[in-house]
Design a protein around this motif. Structure first.
Motif, short mmCIF file in Angstrom:
data_model
loop_
_atom_site.label_atom_id
_atom_site.label_comp_id
_atom_site.label_asym_id
_atom_site.label_seq_id
_atom_site.Cartn_x
_atom_site.Cartn_y
_atom_site.Cartn_z
N UNK A 75 53.93 -23.34 34.76
CA UNK A 75 52.36 -23.44 34.68
C UNK A 75 51.71 -22.62 33.60
N UNK A 76 52.02 -21.84 33.22
CA UNK A 76 51.47 -20.90 31.99
C UNK A 76 51.69 -21.46 30.69
N UNK A 77 52.88 -22.12 30.59
CA UNK A 77 53.39 -22.65 29.39
C UNK A 77 52.54 -23.78 29.30
N UNK A 78 52.48 -24.77 30.22
CA UNK A 78 51.72 -25.98 30.19
C UNK A 78 50.42 -25.60 29.99
N UNK A 79 49.76 -24.61 30.45
CA UNK A 79 48.29 -24.42 30.11
C UNK A 79 48.32 -23.88 28.32
N UNK A 80 49.20 -23.21 27.88
CA UNK A 80 49.31 -22.75 26.54
C UNK A 80 49.47 -23.96 25.89
N UNK A 81 50.29 -24.97 26.33
CA UNK A 81 50.44 -26.12 25.52
C UNK A 81 49.35 -27.02 25.46
N UNK A 82 48.63 -27.05 26.56
CA UNK A 82 47.42 -27.95 26.71
C UNK A 82 46.26 -27.33 25.72
N UNK A 83 45.99 -26.21 25.71
CA UNK A 83 45.13 -25.34 24.92
C UNK A 83 45.49 -25.81 23.42
N UNK A 84 46.73 -25.60 23.08
CA UNK A 84 47.07 -25.81 21.71
C UNK A 84 46.86 -27.57 21.22
N UNK A 85 47.05 -28.24 22.21
CA UNK A 85 46.93 -29.83 21.98
C UNK A 85 45.49 -29.81 21.88
N UNK A 86 44.57 -29.28 22.60
CA UNK A 86 43.10 -29.25 22.38
C UNK A 86 42.75 -28.84 21.22
N UNK A 87 42.98 -27.58 20.69
CA UNK A 87 42.70 -26.95 19.27
C UNK A 87 43.19 -28.18 18.29
N UNK A 88 44.36 -28.51 18.53
CA UNK A 88 44.80 -29.51 17.28
C UNK A 88 44.03 -30.78 17.36
N UNK A 89 43.66 -31.32 18.31
CA UNK A 89 42.69 -32.59 18.61
C UNK A 89 41.36 -32.28 17.93
N UNK A 90 40.74 -30.86 17.94
CA UNK A 90 39.61 -30.57 17.45
C UNK A 90 39.62 -30.46 15.78
N UNK A 91 40.92 -29.79 15.40
CA UNK A 91 40.89 -29.80 13.88
C UNK A 91 41.26 -31.27 13.64
N UNK A 92 42.11 -32.18 14.00
CA UNK A 92 42.18 -33.60 13.61
C UNK A 92 40.87 -34.30 13.64
N UNK A 93 40.15 -33.98 14.52
CA UNK A 93 38.81 -34.81 14.34
C UNK A 93 37.91 -34.48 13.38
N UNK A 94 38.00 -33.09 13.06
CA UNK A 94 37.25 -32.45 11.82
C UNK A 94 37.82 -33.04 10.64
N UNK A 95 39.22 -33.21 10.57
CA UNK A 95 39.63 -33.62 9.26
C UNK A 95 39.58 -34.98 9.25
N UNK A 96 39.44 -36.01 10.22
CA UNK A 96 39.22 -37.16 10.14
C UNK A 96 37.66 -37.46 9.69
N UNK A 97 36.78 -36.58 9.91
CA UNK A 97 35.36 -36.79 9.25
C UNK A 97 35.57 -36.28 7.98
N UNK A 98 36.20 -35.32 7.55
CA UNK A 98 36.20 -35.09 6.36
C UNK A 98 36.84 -36.15 5.33
N UNK A 99 37.93 -36.81 6.05
CA UNK A 99 38.54 -37.92 5.16
C UNK A 99 37.76 -38.88 5.16
N UNK A 100 37.06 -39.27 5.84
CA UNK A 100 35.96 -40.37 5.87
C UNK A 100 35.02 -40.26 4.76
N UNK A 101 34.50 -39.21 4.82
CA UNK A 101 33.71 -38.55 3.84
C UNK A 101 34.28 -38.72 2.25
N UNK A 102 35.33 -38.36 2.21
CA UNK A 102 36.25 -38.38 1.08
C UNK A 102 36.40 -39.69 0.52
N UNK A 103 36.76 -40.50 1.66
CA UNK A 103 36.98 -42.04 1.18
C UNK A 103 35.62 -42.80 0.67
N UNK A 104 34.57 -42.40 1.42
CA UNK A 104 33.20 -43.06 0.84
C UNK A 104 32.94 -42.57 -0.45
#
Length: 175
Positions: free
Chosen positions: A9-38
């Motif tokens: 359970x502790x490892x699953x919680x840590x993995x879920x937190x890391x996935x959420x952090x990476x998803x937030x980073x990916x969303x930020x990178x996606x926004x920056x990528x779209x601006x760069x493409x424009x």
């Protein structure tokens, strides 16, 4: 001592937190990528427009001055079938490959340096693309456009060579 289910359970919680952090980073990178493409799109359109204007100005410099009374009646021109500017100007005396968009210029230079006729599948890796069907077909379309505009010849279907114009052989890369 921690039980196995609690550890999992502790490892699953840590993995879920890391996935959420990476998803937030990916969303930020996606926004920056779209601006760069424009930004890239605006710059490409600007460069193509400038190249077209320069090509038209060089034609005007070469063309003899026409008296106002010698101007022919304006003819009806067909409506363009596409939107935008002509990225690949028709070849004419004195025009060099430097006026072409980067990928077209690269293609012309590769064909000019080749010892014989090249196929699209031979050109694709030389311009830095993966040799997939989509990239080969896209490059074939560019090659056909260069043939239509007088930069290349296609003497044999699917095999492209540098177009030979009287007195300009070897001057593809001249500036």
């Amino acid at each position: 001592m921690v039980s196995l289910p609690e550890e999992l359970q502790a490892r699953e919680t840590a993995a879920r937190q890391r996935v959420e952090e990476l998803q937030a980073e990916a969303a930020e990178v996606a926004v920056r990528l779209e601006r760069a493409r424009a930004d890239l799109s605006r710059l490409e359109i600007t460069r193509e427009t400038v190249m077209e204007v320069l090509a038209e100005l060089s034609v005007a410099d070469v063309a003899p001055a026409v008296e106002a009374h010698d101007v022919p009646e304006p003819r009806e021109t067909p409506a363009p079938h596409g939107i935008g500017v002509m990225a690949v100007p028709p070849w004419r005396e004195g025009l060099v490959a430097g006026v072409l968009p980067d990928v077209y210029r690269d293609i012309v230079e590769i064909v000019a340096d080749a010892r014989g006729a090249l196929q699209a599948k031979q050109i694709v890796p030389r311009i830095g693309l993966e040799a997939t069907t989509a990239k080969i077909e896209g490059t074939r379309g560019k090659l056909k456009r260069l043939v239509e505009r007088g930069w290349l010849d296609e003497d044999t279907p699917g095999r492209f060579t540098l177009a030979r114009h009287d007195g300009d052989a070897g001057h593809v890369n001249s500036r």
